[in-house]
Design an enzyme around this catalytic site. Structure first.
Site, mmCIF file in Angstrom:
data_model
loop_
_atom_site.group_PDB
_atom_site.id
_atom_site.type_symbol
_atom_site.label_atom_id
_atom_site.label_comp_id
_atom_site.label_asym_id
_atom_site.label_seq_id
_atom_site.Cartn_x
_atom_site.Cartn_y
_atom_site.Cartn_z
ATOM 1 N N LYS A 51 94.796 77.239 87.011
ATOM 2 C CA LYS A 51 94.557 77.258 88.455
ATOM 3 C C LYS A 51 95.421 76.208 89.160
ATOM 4 C CE LYS A 51 89.909 79.015 87.757
ATOM 5 N NZ LYS A 51 88.475 78.716 87.592
ATOM 6 N N GLN A 95 84.061 74.011 88.075
ATOM 7 C CA GLN A 95 84.298 74.923 86.952
ATOM 8 C C GLN A 95 83.012 75.105 86.134
ATOM 9 O OE1 GLN A 95 87.263 76.604 86.274
ATOM 10 N NE2 GLN A 95 86.136 77.623 84.641
ATOM 11 N N ASP A 118 85.270 79.837 95.283
ATOM 12 C CA ASP A 118 84.842 80.692 94.172
ATOM 13 C C ASP A 118 83.876 81.778 94.666
ATOM 14 O OD1 ASP A 118 86.008 80.409 91.730
ATOM 15 O OD2 ASP A 118 84.631 78.872 90.981
#
Ligand code: NAD
Length: 299
Positions: A51, A95, A118
């Site tokens: 990412k 994460q 997200d």
């Protein structure tokens, strides 16, 4: 026909790079993503590094904030609050998975939905359900974009989703059943949504019979060769989300990655099919970039 997620993701990255360059040329700063990672799960480290690299490639800024496994839930909540209030950060992700002693849901709920790139906060999911402007989670957004770029219409089609997770199964089902008024900034124009969606899971009876009625099958179960050729109607579209490691002594790593679809036997029957790797995976990462750009522009 193969749905080439790698190529489409590269095209989208080029588009994002241009938009970021235009912002900077206009005297604004580049969008900035923060990625919080807890512990040292090797898979998470790889995802996070990918990412960070993807951001750099399109000219966005990215900062990695790493904490040891022992971090308390309160410390992580404080970090989330700091990032919510940091004007230099346009979007951030925590994460997953988190260590067992940290309540994942409490952390996600604390993220400001406008910075939730997200798309996993209850606020964003709820807004998506109601068709309000929202940030959609990366994998469903990537799947929808891939269908759009290949002009695969979903209106009136029967879509079967295998898997009911919060990150893939549920949101992708929701997106494809929506009326298309839920438009995402930067999405292709093709009208996507308006499908008749069936969601299947581990307790579903006679999965094969249901799949055989599908025009589009999206498999997100985490089970190699779950979808076999006898379950697929001739001419169907097959989207394979699964990422599974299977032993492969011929590979230097000792394993290779496969999806949830028996690709070799399903591909000849399918009108369109995604490979693994190179299908949904690259689309997921580029969707995070689209979400970050969207969050920056919204601000
Ligand atoms: P999960 O692991 O949380 O849940 C799996 C789901 O599949 C469950 O809802 C379960 O009911 C269902 N399921 C499992 N076995 C089944 C069976 N035999 N028949 C019917 N349903 C079954 O799901 P997840 O987090 O969405 O991940 C699914 C897969 O997708 C994993 O392999 C994961 O690594 C992969 N994934 C890939 C990407 C990507 O970018 N390509 C992103 C997210 C997840």
């Amino acid at each position: 026909m193969i749905l080439d997620g790698k190529k489409i993701a590269a095209d989208i990255r080029a588009e994002i790079r241009e938009k970021v360059a235009a912002l900077v040329a206009d005297g604004k700063r580049a969008p900035k993503l923060a990625v919080v990672i807890v512990g040292n799960n090797p898979a998470s480290e790889t995802y996070v590094n990918n990412k960070m690299k993807a951001c750099a490639e399109v000219g966005m800024e990215a900062v990695k904030i790493a904490y040891p496994t022992e971090i308390s839930e309160q410390t992580l909540l404080n970090e989330v609050s700091r990032l919510n209030n940091d004007p230099s950060i346009d979007g951030f992700i925590v994460q997953l998975p988190l260590p067992d002693h940290i309540n994942e849901s409490a952390i996600l709920s604390a993220i400001d939905y406008r910075k939730d790139v997200d798309g996993l906060t209850p606020a964003n999911v709820g807004r998506t359900v109601q068709g309000l402007p929202s940030i959609v989670s990366a994998t469903p957004r990537g799947i929808r974009e891939l269908l759009a770029r290949y002009q695969i219409q979903t209106e009136g089609k029967h879509v079967v989703v295998i898997g009911r997770s919060n990150i893939v199964g549920k949101p992708v089902a929701l997106l494809l059943m929506q009326r298309p008024y839920l438009s995402l900034p930067g999405m292709s124009a093709a009208s996507l949504g308006d499908a008749t969606v069936t969601v299947c899971h581990s307790k579903t009876q006679d999965l094969k019979a249901i799949c055989l009625t599908a025009d589009i099958i999206i498999v997100a179960a985490g089970s190699p060769k779950l979808l076999t050729a006898d379950m697929v109607k001739e001419g169907a579209t097959v989207i394979d989300v699964g990422i599974n490691r299977v032993d492969d002594p011929t590979s230097p790593r000792g394993y290779r990655l496969v999806g949830d679809v028996d690709f070799e036997n399903v591909a000849p029957k399918a009108a369109y099919i995604t490979p693994v790797p190179g299908g949904v995976g690259p689309m997921t990462i580029v969707s995070l970039l689209q979400n970050t750009l969207q969050a920056a522009l919204n601000r």
